[in-house]
Design a protein around this motif. Structure first.
Motif, short mmCIF file in Angstrom:
data_model
loop_
_atom_site.label_atom_id
_atom_site.label_comp_id
_atom_site.label_asym_id
_atom_site.label_seq_id
_atom_site.Cartn_x
_atom_site.Cartn_y
_atom_site.Cartn_z
N LYS A 139 50.20 29.08 33.18
CA LYS A 139 50.14 29.81 34.46
C LYS A 139 48.93 30.75 34.48
O LYS A 139 48.26 30.88 35.50
CB LYS A 139 51.41 30.61 34.70
N PHE A 140 48.69 31.41 33.36
CA PHE A 140 47.53 32.31 33.26
C PHE A 140 46.24 31.53 33.52
O PHE A 140 45.39 31.96 34.31
CB PHE A 140 47.48 32.97 31.88
N PHE A 141 46.08 30.38 32.85
CA PHE A 141 44.85 29.60 33.04
C PHE A 141 44.75 29.08 34.47
O PHE A 141 43.66 29.13 35.07
CB PHE A 141 44.80 28.41 32.06
N GLN A 142 45.84 28.60 35.02
CA GLN A 142 45.78 28.06 36.39
C GLN A 142 45.40 29.14 37.40
O GLN A 142 44.61 28.89 38.31
CB GLN A 142 47.12 27.41 36.76
N SER A 143 45.93 30.34 37.23
CA SER A 143 45.56 31.42 38.16
C SER A 143 44.09 31.81 37.99
O SER A 143 43.38 32.06 38.98
CB SER A 143 46.47 32.63 38.00
N SER A 144 43.60 31.84 36.75
CA SER A 144 42.18 32.14 36.51
C SER A 144 41.30 31.04 37.09
O SER A 144 40.25 31.32 37.69
CB SER A 144 41.89 32.29 35.03
N ALA A 145 41.70 29.80 36.92
CA ALA A 145 40.91 28.67 37.42
C ALA A 145 40.87 28.68 38.94
O ALA A 145 39.82 28.41 39.55
CB ALA A 145 41.49 27.36 36.91
N GLN A 146 41.98 29.00 39.59
CA GLN A 146 41.99 29.07 41.06
C GLN A 146 41.12 30.23 41.54
O GLN A 146 40.37 30.09 42.52
CB GLN A 146 43.42 29.23 41.58
N LYS A 147 41.19 31.35 40.86
CA LYS A 147 40.39 32.51 41.24
C LYS A 147 38.89 32.20 41.15
O LYS A 147 38.10 32.64 41.98
CB LYS A 147 40.74 33.70 40.34
N LEU A 148 38.52 31.42 40.14
CA LEU A 148 37.10 31.10 39.92
C LEU A 148 36.68 29.81 40.63
O LEU A 148 35.54 29.38 40.49
CB LEU A 148 36.82 30.97 38.42
N ASN A 149 37.61 29.19 41.36
CA ASN A 149 37.34 27.98 42.12
C ASN A 149 36.90 26.81 41.23
O ASN A 149 36.00 26.05 41.57
CB ASN A 149 36.31 28.25 43.23
N ILE A 150 37.56 26.68 40.07
CA ILE A 150 37.26 25.55 39.18
C ILE A 150 38.53 24.75 38.90
O ILE A 150 38.53 23.86 38.05
CB ILE A 150 36.64 26.02 37.83
N PHE A 151 39.61 25.03 39.63
CA PHE A 151 40.88 24.38 39.38
C PHE A 151 40.79 22.87 39.58
O PHE A 151 41.37 22.11 38.82
CB PHE A 151 41.97 24.99 40.27
N LYS A 152 40.04 22.43 40.57
CA LYS A 152 39.94 20.99 40.83
C LYS A 152 39.12 20.25 39.77
O LYS A 152 39.18 19.05 39.66
CB LYS A 152 39.37 20.74 42.23
N HIS A 153 38.38 21.00 38.97
CA HIS A 153 37.56 20.40 37.90
C HIS A 153 38.25 20.47 36.54
O HIS A 153 37.64 20.12 35.53
CB HIS A 153 36.21 21.14 37.79
N ALA A 154 39.51 20.94 36.52
CA ALA A 154 40.16 21.22 35.24
C ALA A 154 41.36 20.30 35.00
O ALA A 154 42.10 19.97 35.91
CB ALA A 154 40.63 22.67 35.22
N THR A 155 41.50 19.92 33.73
CA THR A 155 42.71 19.27 33.26
C THR A 155 43.16 20.02 32.01
O THR A 155 42.31 20.45 31.21
CB THR A 155 42.49 17.78 32.91
N ASP A 156 44.46 20.19 31.88
CA ASP A 156 44.93 20.93 30.71
C ASP A 156 46.15 20.25 30.12
O ASP A 156 46.85 19.51 30.78
CB ASP A 156 45.23 22.38 31.07
N LYS A 157 46.35 20.52 28.84
CA LYS A 157 47.47 19.94 28.12
C LYS A 157 47.99 21.00 27.15
O LYS A 157 47.22 21.60 26.41
CB LYS A 157 47.02 18.71 27.34
N ILE A 158 49.29 21.23 27.17
CA ILE A 158 49.88 22.29 26.35
C ILE A 158 50.56 21.69 25.13
O ILE A 158 51.10 20.58 25.19
CB ILE A 158 50.85 23.14 27.19
N ALA A 159 50.51 22.42 24.03
CA ALA A 159 51.18 22.01 22.79
C ALA A 159 51.69 23.27 22.09
O ALA A 159 51.11 24.34 22.22
CB ALA A 159 50.22 21.26 21.89
N LYS A 160 52.77 23.11 21.33
CA LYS A 160 53.32 24.23 20.57
C LYS A 160 53.33 23.87 19.10
O LYS A 160 53.52 22.71 18.74
CB LYS A 160 54.75 24.54 21.02
N GLN A 161 53.11 24.90 18.28
CA GLN A 161 53.09 24.70 16.83
C GLN A 161 53.73 25.92 16.18
O GLN A 161 53.35 27.06 16.48
CB GLN A 161 51.66 24.53 16.35
N LYS A 162 54.68 25.69 15.28
CA LYS A 162 55.32 26.80 14.56
C LYS A 162 54.39 27.23 13.43
O LYS A 162 53.87 26.41 12.69
CB LYS A 162 56.67 26.38 14.00
#
Length: 181
Positions: A93-116
């Protein structure tokens, strides 16, 4: 007393040459004995100095380790306080809000992963690919990430486009979450 008298009689019965010989032998033995004591003392002092130096080096190493440990404990306390402050923080959510604010959201793809992690936390890692963005947009995004204390940058790979003045960026950002979540 009798031994002393017999020793005195023995010395009186010696001629001058024998007396000198026995005196030289006696003084020689005393000098060798004193030299032996001095040499032993020197070796003991050197050994003690080496042990003191080793002890001081070990003390310094322990002091450095304790100082580092104290720093780690302070950092851990800061991280724990930061995690408790905002339990509903989501890196995506943090990245998506930053990307929308900077108008780069349409150029972005992201993938989340968790590691203990071994330190009791879980690392939430967000892999991001940005295509055809400007250097200014990248700088602003990196500044937004740096301004968020819960997020840190793991790596950034920038590729320049041959035909335009735009760049492609692959990057990974991460945050820590308590393992109990």
């Amino acid at each position: 007393m009798m031994i002393l008298d017999s020793f005195r009689d023995f010395i009186r019965g010696l001629d001058k040459k024998e007396f000198k010989l026995y005196t030289i032998i006696y003084v020689g033995i005393c000098v060798l004995f004193v030299c032996g004591i001095i040499v032993r003392h020197i070796y003991l002092v050197q050994d003690a100095k080496e042990k003191i130096q080793q002890l001081n080096n070990a003390r310094k190493q322990v002091q450095e380790i304790l100082t580092k440990f104290k720093g780690v404990e302070q950092q851990r306390a800061q991280v724990d306080a930061l995690l408790k402050k905002d339990k509903n923080f989501y890196i995506q959510k943090f990245f998506q809000s930053s990307a929308q604010k900077l108008n780069i959201f349409k150029h972005a793809t992201d993938k989340i992963a968790k590691q203990k992690l071994e330190n009791g936390y879980t690392e939430e890692n967000l892999s991001i690919n940005l295509t055809q963005i400007t250097t200014k947009q990248l700088c602003e995004l990196l500044q937004d990430i740096e301004n968020e204390p819960r997020v840190y940058i793991k790596f950034v790979d920038i590729t320049k486009m041959n035909t335009t003045k735009k760049i492609n960026v692959s990057m990974s950002i991460a945050t820590l979450i308590p393992q109990s979540d």
